[in-house]
Scaffold this motif. Structure first.
Motif: not given
Length: 386
Positions: A255-264, A284-288, A293-305
């Motif tokens: 469809w298009d180049q995704a702006e955000w990874a699916s973790a968000y 947290v046990q975050l895919y790495d 990738q753990p950075i995208t999960w920390l942000e996507g899950l709401g542990f930080c903005e």
């Protein structure tokens, strides 16, 4: 009260590189350990779930399917699933939870077997993909542009974070340093000693900004998780861990180049069907597959903005075993080995049961998040010890 789903057994084979044991043999080893852990018998297993199923064109990546394991073990199943057409690796566990909640099975054996290191060393038994004139499927959207490896397109997300939000390599390094430190305390992990910042910064680059230590390594192993119905807990002997919520999503390259990874989107969705919130999570046990990738999960899950993942990792104190949010306590894929997602569910259960030994986090952890994927596809589980 609605039916609930619980993880009641976990098992893992030997974890190694270029192992002689067959992939089916590794899988059976992990099954036996999980069955013993749960206190069940094989004849009580009536469901099987796996991701992505046997892939004839890429046997090292996925050499064992649900049918093959059912046949080898002589299981009498009422329900099984095994395909890549689901959210991501831990989506198989989420599907098993849905099955037991619906009464389609009582005890579901979920597994993920990888054999990539051994397959590369034995091309006659595990032939690599042939050179082709054209490409199909998802490859058609990336391979013609030189993005043959997930390292290539994951690195693009990471570079955007550096340009837009100021992520530094020193911050990124904290994922690898943390993983190696924890793996050194895990007797089943490939990595046996901690990593220094000097080691990290002097390592050869793979795909900017990723160096060698930002990338997981091909591994031979099998991981098993047994999911049981709430009304079947009387049949098991271990401390059950409830699957309190799950979520997943898939982005389409076509469809298009995704702006955000699916973790968000997956991270946001995980909290929609539960009263738990990020502040309640003990580990947290975050895919790495890659350190970003753990950075995208920390942000996507709401542990930080969004954009603050680098600052969250600064210095590594927050994610250490004695930090505010212990992360990848078993060593993650950068330290333990490329268990391809299932290792995170396994480790979450270990921690919630208090069975981590030298790597066990302090206190009395009751809530954990385990994730898989995070590029074009992602899946997450919220696990609780009630």
């Amino acid at each position: 009260m609605a039916q609930e789903a619980y993880i009641t057994g976990i098992g893992m084979s030997e974890v190694g590189v270029r192992l002689a044991r067959s992939p089916l043999g590794l899988t059976v080893d992990a099954v036996r350990e999980a069955i013993a852990d749960a206190g069940l018998r094989l004849d009580q297993i009536d469901g099987v779930a796996t991701y992505p199923g046997k892939m004839q064109t890429f046997l090292g990546f996925s050499p064992i399917g649900a049918d093959e394991l059912i046949e080898a073990l002589g299981l009498k199943t009422r329900w099984h699933v095994g395909a890549a057409e689901m959210t991501a690796q831990l989506g198989a566990i989420a599907e098993a939870a849905n099955a037991v909640k619906a009464g389609l099975a009582r005890h579901v054996l979920c597994f993920r077997t990888v054999y990539e290191a051994a397959a590369l060393s034995r091309p006659d038994e595990f032939p690599p993909l042939e050179r082709r004139e054209g490409v199909t499927g998802n490859s058609q959207w990336v391979s013609p542009f030189g993005a043959f490896s997930a390292a290539n397109w994951t690195a693009q997300f990471a570079m955007r974070h550096m340009k837009r939000y100021g992520l530094t390599r020193e911050q990124l390094a904290q994922v690898a340093l943390n993983d190696h430190a924890n793996a050194a305390l895990n007797p089943r992990a490939l990595v046996k000693k901690p990593l220094t910042m000097d080691d990290y910064m002097s390592a050869r680059m793979i795909s900017t900004p990723f160096c060698l230590y930002d990338c997981d390594r091909f591994t031979d192993a099998s991981t098993v998780v047994i999911v049981s119905a709430g009304d079947a807990l009387g049949e098991v002997k271990t401390t059950p861990v409830r699957i309190a919520a799950s979520a997943g999503s898939v982005e389409r390259y076509s469809w298009d180049q995704a702006e955000w990874a699916s973790a968000y989107p997956t991270g946001r969705d995980l909290w929609k069907t539960t009263d738990y919130r990020p502040k309640d999570v003990d580990t947290v046990q975050l895919y790495d597959g890659f350190a970003f990738q753990p950075i995208t999960w920390l942000e996507g899950l709401g542990f930080c903005e969004v954009g603050e993942g680098g600052a969250f990792l600064e210095g590594g104190a927050r994610i250490a075993r004695d930090g505010d949010l212990p992360m990848n306590t078993g060593g993650g894929q950068l330290g333990w080995g490329r268990l391809h997602g299932f290792g995170f569910a396994y480790e979450a259960v270990v921690q919630l049961r208090g069975q981590g030994g030298a790597r066990q986090i302090a206190g009395d952890p009751k809530v954990a998040v385990a994730t898989s994927g995070g590029g074009p596809m992602a899946a997450a589980l919220l696990l609780t010890r009630d």
